[in-house]
Design an enzyme around this catalytic site. Structure first.
Site, PDB file in Angstrom:
ATOM      1  CE  LYS A   1      -3.737  -2.469   0.259  1.00 49.49           C
ATOM      2  NZ  LYS A   1      -3.103  -3.759   0.013  1.00 49.49           N
ATOM      3  CG  ASP A   2      -0.805   4.454  -2.066  1.00 43.94           C
ATOM      4  OD1 ASP A   2      -1.691   3.585  -2.047  1.00 43.94           O
ATOM      5  OD2 ASP A   2      -0.489   5.090  -3.074  1.00 43.94           O
ATOM      6  NE  ARG A   3       7.398   7.358   3.824  1.00 45.20           N
ATOM      7  CZ  ARG A   3       8.678   7.491   4.132  1.00 45.20           C
ATOM      8  NH1 ARG A   3       9.597   7.014   3.313  1.00 45.20           N
ATOM      9  NH2 ARG A   3       9.044   8.095   5.235  1.00 45.20           N
TER      10      ARG A   3
ATOM     11  N   GLY B   1      -0.646   6.656  -6.094  1.00 42.11           N
ATOM     12  CA  GLY B   1      -1.321   5.525  -6.695  1.00 42.11           C
ATOM     13  C   GLY B   1      -1.660   4.448  -5.702  1.00 42.11           C
TER      14      GLY B   1
END
Length: 373
Positions: free
Chosen positions: A86-88, A362
């Site tokens: 998952k995104d940071r 994203g």
């Protein structure tokens, strides 16, 4: 000899031909403005050697969170499992598993995680480690700002995507700032890929993603990206099931129109393609244009895969506010929220033309480019 790669690529948006280019917009001003929640299609059994933890993280990559969790539980990082990266720069919720046979979770686990920007929301047990790619989808809730929201065409763009789906491009973050991951992949594959050069599979993934996006972009230009071609491998919506459409009749076109199935593109690797006719000819043209990339991926032992050319937005929702809007939608595993945003707003990080401004944008973080096997 290596393939010549033009960067930045001119991969077209779907909606420009219908509505023109989108107006400028902003997103992810803070981690709280980009929320992601992982969706499984099963529940942990409540017993077993693996402790499963439902965790919310802020401004951390999944890999960083896994290392913090391993430290807090006193285990090796290889004993920690997760389904997706998952995104940071986001607030994300996802499951992690920790192998703790015959052991309870540390008494101070919740406090230890809180000190590392991880919030423990729930815990249970399961007999097996959480494996990559077992999640079904990701639910996004995104805050947008800027002139795009004042454009009368914005609502029409959003409504069109909700009805017809979005072109399933891999996002700009897959290729690195200025395409550096891809350019390095070209060099590495030309010389022979080795695991020690690419431990996370990032370079292999960048190469396959480039080939897929190139094929999808051509279909977008032709206007047939959502319509099966004769001999195409089609994928059933929300499923890994697929079949080869030897002929495209009215029934198949009707199913594609209502998003029951989607055309697919090749994720290059070893193994014979089951595409036929025109669809197979397009795959061969791709290999003719990028022979070094395709041959290098085959030598690396990556197995051939398929990816839908289109994504359906599940449960889409639009909430307008004062100078802002919130979008909510669910995308199938592997889908990029940037593919949706790119059709709605103009932003440097969505263009493939400049390095991402600030944090990655994203559905996945920098280490998420492991090859789908």
């Amino acid at each position: 000899m290596t393939d010549a790669i033009d960067w930045p690529p001119a991969w077209p948006r779907v909606l420009d031909a219908r509505f023109g280019a989108p107006a400028a917009g902003g997103y992810r001003a803070t981690p709280e403005a980009f929320r992601v929640e992982e969706c499984l299609d099963f529940a942990p059994e409540g017993h077993g050697e693996h402790l499963w933890l439902w965790i919310e993280k802020r401004d951390l990559t999944t890999a960083m969170g896994a290392r913090q969790l391993a430290w807090a539980c006193g285990v090796s990082p290889r004993d920690v499992g997760y389904a997706g990266m998952k995104d940071r720069s986001a607030v994300t919720r996802q499951w992690f598993s920790v192998h703790l046979p015959g052991r309870e979770a540390p008494a101070d686990l919740e406090a230890a995680l809180a000190s590392a920007s991880l919030t423990l929301l729930a815990q249970t047990r399961h007999p097996r480690k959480l494996k990559r790619g077992v999640h079904r989808a990701n639910r996004f809730r995104l805050r947008l700002t800027g002139p795009a929201l004042e454009d009368p065409g914005f609502a029409e763009r959003w409504a069109w995507l909700c009805q017809h789906g979005v072109a399933n491009y891999f996002g700009p973050q897959r290729f690195g700032p200025e395409g550096r991951n891809l350019h390095r992949a070209v060099r590495v594959l030309a010389g022979g890929w080795r695991k020690r050069d690419d431990r996370e599979g990032m370079l292999l993934s960048a190469a396959r993603s480039f080939l897929f996006n190139t094929l999808l972009a051509e279909r977008v230009r032709e206007g047939n990206w959502a319509t099966p071609l004769p001999g195409e491998v089609v994928v059933l919506d929300g499923s890994a099931s697929q079949f080869t459409a030897e002929a495209v009749d009215a029934s198949l076109r009707e199913r594609a129109e209502r998003l029951d199935l989607h055309p697919s593109g090749i994720l290059w690797g070893i193994g014979g393609s089951v595409a036929q006719g025109e669809a197979l000819a397009r795959e061969r043209d791709l290999a003719d244009h990028y022979p070094a990339l395709c041959a290098g991926l085959e030598r690396a032992g990556v197995r051939l895969g398929r990816r839908p050319l289109r994504l359906r937005l599940e449960a889409p929702r639009f909430e307008a506010g004062e100078g802002e809007a919130w979008l909510s939608f669910t995308l199938a595993r592997g889908g990029f929220a940037t593919a949706v945003l790119r059709e709605l707003i103009a932003h440097p990080s969505l263009s493939f033309r400049t390095p991402p401004a600030g944090p990655l944008q994203g559905g996945e973080d920098a280490t998420s480019a492991a090859v789908q096997r």
